[in-house]
Design a protein around this motif. Structure first.
Motif, PDB file in Angstrom:
ATOM      1  N   UNK A 104       0.831  -1.213   0.000  1.00 23.60           N
ATOM      2  CA  UNK A 104       0.000   0.000   0.000  1.00 23.60           C
ATOM      3  C   UNK A 104       0.865   1.263   0.000  1.00 23.60           C
ATOM      4  N   UNK A 105       1.852   1.299   0.869  1.00 25.22           N
ATOM      5  CA  UNK A 105       2.720   2.476   0.971  1.00 25.22           C
ATOM      6  C   UNK A 105       3.579   2.656  -0.280  1.00 25.22           C
ATOM      7  N   UNK A 106       4.172   1.565  -0.737  1.00 24.16           N
ATOM      8  CA  UNK A 106       5.054   1.668  -1.904  1.00 24.16           C
ATOM      9  C   UNK A 106       4.268   2.072  -3.149  1.00 24.16           C
ATOM     10  N   UNK A 107       3.097   1.506  -3.331  1.00 24.82           N
ATOM     11  CA  UNK A 107       2.317   1.829  -4.535  1.00 24.82           C
ATOM     12  C   UNK A 107       1.714   3.231  -4.454  1.00 24.82           C
ATOM     13  N   UNK A 108       1.494   3.727  -3.244  1.00 23.81           N
ATOM     14  CA  UNK A 108       1.102   5.133  -3.098  1.00 23.81           C
ATOM     15  C   UNK A 108       2.256   6.025  -3.554  1.00 23.81           C
ATOM     16  N   UNK A 109       3.470   5.625  -3.201  1.00 27.55           N
ATOM     17  CA  UNK A 109       4.642   6.352  -3.682  1.00 27.55           C
ATOM     18  C   UNK A 109       4.722   6.283  -5.205  1.00 27.55           C
ATOM     19  N   UNK A 110       4.578   5.071  -5.767  1.00 26.31           N
ATOM     20  CA  UNK A 110       4.664   4.899  -7.226  1.00 26.31           C
ATOM     21  C   UNK A 110       3.623   5.767  -7.927  1.00 26.31           C
TER      22      UNK A 110
END
Length: 151
Positions: A104-110
């Protein structure tokens, strides 16, 4: 024999041994970029590309759930004392939660890397990110289930 010949023979031998040896190597998982590129190359309209990426995300979720279920079955058949089986299952459940939070966090960054792109394009980045990470995690779990430790 000159140096060029030595290098050629060594290259051939390495290639043949890699082909002949049984491989437990992991499968290559498409990157987020490659997933977006594949959908973009297959379809012209943004709506179709978005639909393709949404489909890739759903497929990756199914892939991950299947890998988790297979690993749980392998752990359940493990020939070891029940407390160790229970501990492994508990650790896998904790890892599942941690992975979901990381994804969730990484894909929000992406998604944020899309900058000033419109919402649809940002959402496509997120879907491709989720697909990549789910498929990577599924491959990790497949390897864990197949490496022979649970027999």
């Amino acid at each position: 024999m000159n140096m060029r010949s030595v290098i050629l023979v060594a290259t051939i031998l390495c290639s043949v041994s890699a082909i002949a040896a049984p491989s437990r190597a992991s499968r290559v998982v498409q990157s987020e970029y490659a997933i977006r590129l594949a959908c973009g190359n297959e379809f012209f309209s943004m709506a179709d590309v978005r639909e393709c990426l949404d489909k890739k995300e759903v497929e990756s979720e199914t892939n991950l759930k299947r890998a988790e279920a297979n690993l749980l079955r392998a752990i359940g058949k493990w020939d070891i004392e029940p407390p160790y089986i229970a501990a492994s299952k508990a650790k896998l459940a904790a890892a599942r939660k941690s992975f979901a939070k990381y994804r969730e966090d990484h894909c929000a960054y992406a998604k944020s890397v899309g900058g000033t792109a419109i919402g649809n394009a940002l959402e496509m980045r997120r879907a491709a990110c989720v697909a990549e990470l789910n498929n990577q995690r599924a491959e990790q779990l497949r390897i864990s289930a197949a490496d022979g430790q649970f027999k």
